[in-house]
Design a protein around this motif. Sequence first.
Motif, PDB file in Angstrom:
ATOM      1  N   TRP A  17      35.625  44.296  37.987  1.00 45.60           N
ATOM      2  CA  TRP A  17      36.811  43.437  38.009  1.00 45.60           C
ATOM      3  C   TRP A  17      36.408  41.966  38.006  1.00 45.60           C
ATOM      4  O   TRP A  17      37.023  41.137  37.317  1.00 45.60           O
ATOM      5  CB  TRP A  17      37.683  43.749  39.217  1.00 45.60           C
ATOM      6  N   ASP A  18      35.374  41.628  38.750  1.00 45.74           N
ATOM      7  CA  ASP A  18      34.889  40.250  38.774  1.00 45.74           C
ATOM      8  C   ASP A  18      34.504  39.792  37.364  1.00 45.74           C
ATOM      9  O   ASP A  18      34.738  38.640  36.980  1.00 45.74           O
ATOM     10  CB  ASP A  18      33.682  40.150  39.714  1.00 45.74           C
ATOM     11  N   GLN A  37      38.223  39.824  34.929  1.00 46.94           N
ATOM     12  CA  GLN A  37      39.534  39.363  35.374  1.00 46.94           C
ATOM     13  C   GLN A  37      40.066  38.134  34.627  1.00 46.94           C
ATOM     14  O   GLN A  37      41.285  37.949  34.542  1.00 46.94           O
ATOM     15  CB  GLN A  37      39.527  39.090  36.879  1.00 46.94           C
ATOM     16  N   ASN A  38      39.195  37.336  34.080  1.00 49.14           N
ATOM     17  CA  ASN A  38      39.660  36.140  33.368  1.00 49.14           C
ATOM     18  C   ASN A  38      39.853  36.361  31.865  1.00 49.14           C
ATOM     19  O   ASN A  38      40.248  35.440  31.145  1.00 49.14           O
ATOM     20  CB  ASN A  38      38.676  34.984  33.596  1.00 49.14           C
ATOM     21  N   PHE A  39      39.610  37.580  31.394  1.00 49.78           N
ATOM     22  CA  PHE A  39      39.731  37.880  29.962  1.00 49.78           C
ATOM     23  C   PHE A  39      41.083  38.536  29.674  1.00 49.78           C
ATOM     24  O   PHE A  39      41.155  39.639  29.119  1.00 49.78           O
ATOM     25  CB  PHE A  39      38.581  38.793  29.526  1.00 49.78           C
ATOM     26  N   THR A  40      42.147  37.843  30.048  1.00 48.09           N
ATOM     27  CA  THR A  40      43.489  38.425  29.954  1.00 48.09           C
ATOM     28  C   THR A  40      43.844  38.856  28.532  1.00 48.09           C
ATOM     29  O   THR A  40      44.352  39.967  28.318  1.00 48.09           O
ATOM     30  CB  THR A  40      44.533  37.420  30.480  1.00 48.09           C
ATOM     31  N   LYS A  64      48.639  37.068  33.827  1.00 45.90           N
ATOM     32  CA  LYS A  64      47.380  37.337  34.528  1.00 45.90           C
ATOM     33  C   LYS A  64      47.442  38.735  35.132  1.00 45.90           C
ATOM     34  O   LYS A  64      48.426  39.089  35.784  1.00 45.90           O
ATOM     35  CB  LYS A  64      47.178  36.295  35.644  1.00 45.90           C
TER      36      LYS A  64
END
Length: 631
Positions: free
Chosen positions: A97-98, A101-104, A159
């Motif tokens: 997840w880390d 998580q920013n690759f929506t 998000k």
Amino acid sequence: MTTYNNDIDKNVDVEIYDCIDPTNPKSFFLFAGAGSGKTRTLVNVLSQFKENYGKVFKLKNKKIAIITYTNAAADEINHRLAYDPIFSVSTIHSFCWDLIQNFTTDIKAWLVVDLKKSIDDLNIQLSKSRDPNNKTSVTNKRKIESKTKRLDSLHKISKFIYNPNGDNLTKDSLNHAEVISIASHFIASKDLFKQILINKYPIVLIDESQDTKKDLIEALFSLQSLNVEKFSLGLFGDTMQRIYSDGKEKLGEDLPPDWLKPVKQMNHRSKSRIIELINKIREDGDQQQQIPRIENSGGVVRFFIVQRGLDKLSTEESIKQKMSSITEDDKWTDKNIPKDKKYIPVKTLTLEHHMAAVRMGFSTFFNPLYSVDKMKTGLLDGSSSSVNFFIKIILPLLLAHKSNNSFEIANIIKKQSPLFDKENIKNESDKISILKTANTNVEKLLKLWDDNKSPILLEILNNINGSKLFKLPADLKLAIERSSITRVETGEEEEEDDELLLAWDIALNADFNEIIKYNDYISENSGFGTHQGVKGLEYDRVMVVIDDVEAKGFMFSYDKLFGTKSLTPADNKNIADGKETGIDRTSRLFYVACSRAKESLAIVAYTDSSTTLKKNLLDFGWLREEEIEIV
């Protein structure tokens, strides 16, 4: 058995430290058998790394990723590393997840493909249905509706969210399987993603690597092979302790020639007699052998052969009495034990969880669900939102009620009930009415336990579905709807129904006392466990119960392992082709179970061939004549 100096493995720490030198990284697979002290090695190496490279890593905002199997293991390592920020210690789900998580946008693209495929598959099943109103058709329709709704709402999500220890029921959340699959796909296919990973985590260390998801391991192998000079992948594991089918087979074999393969030989856990036995068990596998500590000589092993048909519980109690006498240890009979509830004098290990469920009294709830492959992990690791609904919401609410803890009841309701969602509160002009409604609904629910009753699970769900006190997971909502549909006998062949929902149809007839017993079991507050479930744990006294008939499994066969049942043509073909067999899987399980024991070990085997079993055990050289008893 020969003993060696206790610091025989000291060079292993040096080898591994050399591998994670950021100026000259190398990759490695560390063989770390049962009780080998791999956590000690990991902490020693990382502490030294911190001294020499900690400041540089902080300045460059780089970290070492340490992936562990459980939250408890992650907490222990974090504590021993003083929570230093250059170390990112987490479970595999948290790590993945880390990364993603920013690759929506990319996550949305992956979900579009995955959801469309699922919807297409369900539509095909639905088109073949003869009755549009039977349970199977209703189930497939609801799944299509749910997945279509999710697909249509993806564009609204700015998000994604995810809780590795939660149920992830909201529209913008990902589930556990999706997080692993997405991360594996991105590592294998996206160049930018690969570069970000290496820049942030130039060193990745994976504990229990033999049971880490195969797709993820293979993606990391590929990443390492393309970035040999700037990425170190370190795997800690023991292929003899691989117990899950989604791990990578033969992980420590056929490694690239530039990989190091250090070995930890010392077993710090068990007495020498137990180590001698487990070395024999794995002798035909990878030939890895362990040695005991100088002070750990001795130990007791006994193999009790029991004719099938005898009463199991009374037989196993009498065997504990015998072990108490043999070992001169009255804790085998639960005498003079500490009052601490968590102290378990004897750990009884069964082949399958459903064997423990029968012994403890939660089989109506557990066994139907455990028979569904995709449900097994969720039942045991807390990742099933449907099971967690009972364990994490209803059970705490009931316990608070029984202890007259109104504050805790209010806390649970405010945290879990949709009545207290921000939107609901904002849209309600009469705020007091929300409290009144909540209190009324809680009272109606808890009345189900009046007069020491234990309501069935379906009764609890119907109550909540009517009051809307809590949001129900999708599977449980479907189960309620299905419960009102009468299956009509047509004389025609039954359509294939959803096996998980069929299991819930049965499991929801259990009463709530089974949930309490099940929770004790998975929380390890009982004296029972399974050969698989106790990997990494240790106990002074262990009783391993073996009975293929009661286990009803097809993945494992102790009768074949012990030579009391003939191999099938398929077994012989797999052996000839070098493929994994049920005997290989069973041998690994037997190793894991026996290696949990520190002081004394009793193996109880139910069989139809007592004399043959004894002869084979002696021929194997696993046990001596005086260590085997036919009951």
